[in-house]
Structure formats: C-alpha cells, structure tokens
Design an enzyme around this catalytic site. Structure first.
Site, PDB file in Angstrom:
ATOM      1  N   ALA A 181      12.548 -33.577   2.801  1.00 51.50           N
ATOM      2  CA  ALA A 181      12.785 -34.189   4.116  1.00 51.50           C
ATOM      3  C   ALA A 181      12.406 -33.227   5.235  1.00 51.50           C
ATOM      4  O   ALA A 181      11.776 -33.614   6.230  1.00 51.50           O
ATOM      5  CB  ALA A 181      14.240 -34.617   4.233  1.00 51.50           C
ATOM      6  N   TYR A 182      12.794 -31.972   5.084  1.00 53.11           N
ATOM      7  CA  TYR A 182      12.493 -30.950   6.088  1.00 53.11           C
ATOM      8  C   TYR A 182      10.989 -30.777   6.249  1.00 53.11           C
ATOM      9  O   TYR A 182      10.469 -30.716   7.374  1.00 53.11           O
ATOM     10  CB  TYR A 182      13.145 -29.642   5.648  1.00 53.11           C
ATOM     11  CG  TYR A 182      12.923 -28.472   6.559  1.00 53.11           C
ATOM     12  CD1 TYR A 182      13.646 -28.341   7.744  1.00 53.11           C
ATOM     13  CD2 TYR A 182      12.015 -27.462   6.221  1.00 53.11           C
ATOM     14  CE1 TYR A 182      13.460 -27.243   8.574  1.00 53.11           C
ATOM     15  CE2 TYR A 182      11.824 -26.366   7.043  1.00 53.11           C
ATOM     16  CZ  TYR A 182      12.549 -26.256   8.214  1.00 53.11           C
ATOM     17  OH  TYR A 182      12.356 -25.172   9.028  1.00 53.11           O
TER      18      TYR A 182
END
Length: 277
Positions: free
Chosen positions: A159-160
C-alpha cells in the site's frame, strides 16, 4: 558564495510532520535561514515544542494539529495562514501514514486509508499551497517520497509503495503544469531514516539494521539532519531552475544495482578472507 542565495528572510513556510524527524529538521533549518513557519502535526505538543525552538531564534510561528489526510481541514488551515501571514513561499509536504500488510491480506479499507493519507491529502496540501503561490507568481513545494516511489521494498509495503509511486508522478505533473507560472515542485526520496517508529522496528528485529545497511553504500542509516541543507536549497533562490526533480536522499541506495556490494560490505569480506589465511 553569496549567502543571499540561501536567505529565506521574509518568507513563510508550511511544514507538516513538524513534531519530530524530517519535518522538525526541515522546520528548524528553514527558520535558521530566516523563514517564518507554519507547523503541522497531530502531535500538537511536539509541534509546539518545535515552535518554541523557532520562536527562540526570533521567527514567527503558527502551530496547528491539522489532519493532513482531510482536505476540509487542510483548506481551513490555509485560511488561517492567509490571516496570520498573507502569503506562503514553501511547502514541506512530509507527514503521512503508511500501513504494513502482505498483499494477499491487505484490506481495501486499509488501502483506501493509505491512499487518502499519502496521495489525496498530499495533493490537497499541494493544491491549497499552489493556488496561493500561483497568485504570487512564485513558490516552491518539496514533496517527500521514498525509495518505494520507484522501486519495490517488499516486507508488506504494497500500500505504501503504491501511494509513494503516486506522489512521485504527482510531483512531475504539478511541476509540468505550474513551473512556467513560477511554482517549482520537487520530490525527495529518502532511504531508511532513523525515527521512533524505525527504532522500535529495529529493537524488535535485531537483524533489520544490518539488512538495510547492505543496500546503503554510505554505510549508515539516514538521520533527520540529512534533510536540512536540501530543504533550504529547495526553498531558496539557489534552486530557482530546479523543478520536477526526483532527488534521492539515500546514501547511494538507488545508485547501486540490486546485486551490488557496498564498499563497507566488501571490506568486511576482504577482512574475513585475510583473517582466514
């Protein structure tokens, strides 16, 4: 060299994440070179402590606990900036939370939350600052990205990394749209910089720091102070023809091939061989 190139006297900077780490170091460096500061952090007490240090050297500050993932809160913050200072010359777009999860386990809700924090919120900060800078005909934005903006980290960073990739492209697009109107936009992409969160992770996993160092030819992790000169450079007239740049702050990590061996690691191997003879 003419010191005026790095003077920020009479300028106003907005810095998010100002309670500690890269945000605090950025704010202190800008203040030391003459800027007044708007300090944002959910840790309001920490941001106030940074503000006290800045006021002690004679600079004005506005401190706010703005949620930088919330565009409405961001819009209200910039209205306060208008009232308090009437201008903005530099944005240090630093704060924002990630989330660690294996790709197969990542919930869509957590993905949305990371994208809101790191993409939507950062764009809203750029948009509000950019409108005011465009009206002035000048200004500079420093987005903080990551190695994960352009290379994969693994270790649950899906996600990051998706979000940081968007920050990099947002920087390029804003620079392309705004630079001819006087607003510069650049992105700094750090490797591992020591902060309380990273320290906690390294305490839990004693092998983690060594694994990081295998990818850093400079032989050490980053420190918050490593951003200070770069922030002043990007905020000042010394970088007036620098825009749309993706600037690694990583001890050589991105320059090294994934199969490469940093010099400090090679010295260890050579030492081992010599001792084995």
């Amino acid at each position: 060299m003419n010191d005026d190139l790095f003077s920020l006297a009479g300028r106003v900077a907005v810095v998010s994440g100002a309670a500690q780490g890269l945000g605090q170091a950025t704010a202190l460096a800008l203040a030391q070179h003459g800027a007044d500061l708007v300090l944002l952090d959910r840790n309001l007490a920490g941001a106030e402590a940074t503000g006290e240090r800045i006021r002690a050297i004679g600079r004005r500050t506005l401190v706010a606990g703005t949620d930088v993932s919330d565009p409405l809160a961001i819009a209200e913050l910039f209205r306060q900036v208008d009232t308090a200072f009437g201008r903005i010359d530099f944005l240090g777009n630093i704060a924002g939370d990630g989330h660690l999860s294996k790709p197969e386990d990542l919930t869509i809700a957590d993905l949305h939350r990371v994208l809101q924090n790191l993409v939507v919120g950062r764009f809203a900060m750029c948009q509000e600052a950019g409108k005011r800078m465009l009206a002035q005909g000048r200004g500079s934005i420093m987005n903080i990205g990551s190695l994960a903006s352009s290379t994969a980290l693994g270790r649950g960073h899906i996600a990051y990394s998706m979000a940081m990739g968007a920050v990099l492209q947002m920087t390029r697009e804003l620079s392309t749209e705004w630079s001819y109107r006087g607003v510069r936009v650049n992105c700094v992409t750090p490797a591992q910089v020591v902060n309380p969160s990273l320290e906690a992770r390294m305490a839990t996993d004693p092998t983690l720091e060594g694994r990081f160092l295998k990818g850093i030819p400079a032989g050490r992790l980053g420190q918050p102070k490593d951003i200070m000169g770069l922030a002043v450079f990007l905020a000042s007239d010394s970088s007036e023809w620098i825009t749309g740049a993706i600037i690694p702050m990583d001890g050589g990590n991105m320059a090294m091939n994934a199969g490469g061996t940093p010099g400090h690691e090679q010295r260890t191997v050579q030492s081992f061989r010599a001792e084995s003879k």
